[in-house]
Design a protein around this motif. Sequence first.
Motif, mmCIF file in Angstrom:
data_model
loop_
_atom_site.group_PDB
_atom_site.id
_atom_site.type_symbol
_atom_site.label_atom_id
_atom_site.label_comp_id
_atom_site.label_asym_id
_atom_site.label_seq_id
_atom_site.Cartn_x
_atom_site.Cartn_y
_atom_site.Cartn_z
ATOM 1 N N TRP A 206 25.969 28.528 41.702
ATOM 2 C CA TRP A 206 26.597 29.573 40.901
ATOM 3 C C TRP A 206 26.770 30.912 41.612
ATOM 4 O O TRP A 206 27.170 31.884 40.998
ATOM 5 C CB TRP A 206 25.828 29.776 39.594
ATOM 6 C CG TRP A 206 26.605 29.351 38.392
ATOM 7 C CD1 TRP A 206 27.122 28.122 38.147
ATOM 8 C CD2 TRP A 206 26.973 30.154 37.264
ATOM 9 N NE1 TRP A 206 27.770 28.091 36.947
ATOM 10 C CE2 TRP A 206 27.686 29.334 36.373
ATOM 11 C CE3 TRP A 206 26.758 31.468 36.907
ATOM 12 C CZ2 TRP A 206 28.210 29.786 35.163
ATOM 13 C CZ3 TRP A 206 27.259 31.923 35.695
ATOM 14 C CH2 TRP A 206 27.978 31.087 34.840
ATOM 15 N N ASN A 207 26.484 30.983 42.892
ATOM 16 C CA ASN A 207 26.576 32.286 43.562
ATOM 17 C C ASN A 207 28.015 32.788 43.674
ATOM 18 O O ASN A 207 28.277 33.968 43.490
ATOM 19 C CB ASN A 207 25.893 32.249 44.938
ATOM 20 C CG ASN A 207 26.275 31.021 45.750
ATOM 21 O OD1 ASN A 207 27.383 30.920 46.260
ATOM 22 N ND2 ASN A 207 25.339 30.070 45.865
ATOM 23 N N LYS A 208 28.965 31.885 43.956
ATOM 24 C CA LYS A 208 30.380 32.277 43.987
ATOM 25 C C LYS A 208 30.997 32.225 42.586
ATOM 26 O O LYS A 208 31.870 33.021 42.260
ATOM 27 C CB LYS A 208 31.176 31.387 44.940
ATOM 28 C CG LYS A 208 30.871 31.604 46.410
ATOM 29 C CD LYS A 208 31.917 30.992 47.313
ATOM 30 C CE LYS A 208 32.093 29.499 47.085
ATOM 31 N NZ LYS A 208 30.907 28.716 47.459
ATOM 32 N N VAL A 209 30.574 31.271 41.767
ATOM 33 C CA VAL A 209 31.102 31.149 40.404
ATOM 34 C C VAL A 209 30.930 32.467 39.643
ATOM 35 O O VAL A 209 31.849 32.934 38.963
ATOM 36 C CB VAL A 209 30.402 29.996 39.656
ATOM 37 C CG1 VAL A 209 30.762 30.009 38.177
ATOM 38 C CG2 VAL A 209 30.770 28.650 40.268
ATOM 39 N N ALA A 210 29.751 33.053 39.752
ATOM 40 C CA ALA A 210 29.470 34.307 39.041
ATOM 41 C C ALA A 210 30.377 35.429 39.536
ATOM 42 O O ALA A 210 30.831 36.278 38.748
ATOM 43 C CB ALA A 210 28.003 34.684 39.223
ATOM 44 N N HIS A 211 30.659 35.450 40.828
ATOM 45 C CA HIS A 211 31.502 36.495 41.396
ATOM 46 C C HIS A 211 32.946 36.365 40.907
ATOM 47 O O HIS A 211 33.593 37.366 40.535
ATOM 48 C CB HIS A 211 31.450 36.440 42.921
ATOM 49 C CG HIS A 211 32.204 37.551 43.594
ATOM 50 N ND1 HIS A 211 33.335 37.338 44.356
ATOM 51 C CD2 HIS A 211 31.997 38.894 43.597
ATOM 52 C CE1 HIS A 211 33.774 38.487 44.820
ATOM 53 N NE2 HIS A 211 32.995 39.443 44.382
ATOM 54 N N ILE A 212 33.463 35.148 40.873
ATOM 55 C CA ILE A 212 34.827 34.924 40.399
ATOM 56 C C ILE A 212 34.927 35.257 38.910
ATOM 57 O O ILE A 212 35.928 35.823 38.439
ATOM 58 C CB ILE A 212 35.256 33.474 40.672
ATOM 59 C CG1 ILE A 212 35.361 33.231 42.187
ATOM 60 C CG2 ILE A 212 36.572 33.142 39.981
ATOM 61 C CD1 ILE A 212 36.365 34.111 42.909
ATOM 62 N N MET A 213 33.881 34.964 38.157
ATOM 63 C CA MET A 213 33.848 35.321 36.746
ATOM 64 C C MET A 213 33.903 36.839 36.591
ATOM 65 O O MET A 213 34.598 37.363 35.703
ATOM 66 C CB MET A 213 32.579 34.757 36.100
ATOM 67 C CG MET A 213 32.553 34.838 34.590
ATOM 68 S SD MET A 213 31.019 34.190 33.883
ATOM 69 C CE MET A 213 31.186 32.445 34.272
#
Length: 283
Positions: A206-213
């Motif tokens: 989730w490290n990139k998922v959270a950023h895109i969110m």
Amino acid sequence: MSQYLLFLSCRLQMLEAICKHWEGPISLALYLSDAEAQQFLRYAQGSEVLMNRGNVGYHIVYKEGQFYPVNLLRNVAMQQVNTPYMFLSDIDFLPMYGLYEYLRKSVVQLEMANTKKALVVPAFETLRYRLSFPKSKAELLSQLDMGTLFTFRYHVWTKGHAPTNFAKWRTATTPYRVLWEADFEPYVMVRRDSPEYDRRFVGFGWNKVAHIMELDAQEYEFVVLPNAYMIHMPHAPSFDITKFRSNKQYRACLKTLKEEFQQNMSRRFGFAALKYMTAENNT
């Protein structure tokens, strides 16, 4: 005009290859012990490719604790950028030849200076350690059809890049907009003043998922570039992904952190953040 951000643990062999593919400036974050920092220094000084480059910045974060602070490293690299735009990537990807110039032209074409846009570079992968790197989109599509290449994480995590719409990309000749979906985690180019990564996410997940969110919540448009691509090169599984797969407590902690992040989003963005909670509940 665009800077290439990298986050490196121990995959030094990729650095020279990346430099041959990307002639623009690079901001490189390294996570090393004292001994590894000395080893890297010797490696860099002995590399003709690296010594001939005057536009690569090396930023060392010294090892501490048992988890890999991937988003801290990303933020360190971002904070050292001195160009108006930055392409956010990882050390195990090779950008297509000419991507730097293509992104420079796209910045002007898409008027990024005055708009909130995240330019998506479609990601692919190979399982072969020796790859005849495609020099054009046509060559890439041929290798895709032959099974030499795949869309990134096609076998294990389709949701991460499905919104890129690879079927549309195959024949696209102009940039096209895509909408955020749950678990979307493309590699993007953004302005230097874009949000940093949430450093609470360490290790795998989730490290990139959270950023895109976060980008979506701040009303960035995701625009897929029709003639851009990058390819993930194979490597042994990281310590963190192995721990994620084998340790139930690790996965439980990540779930708790995701819920905390979503609650923070709700407090910050109110009703607009409801879609993130709904999408997560549906996955």
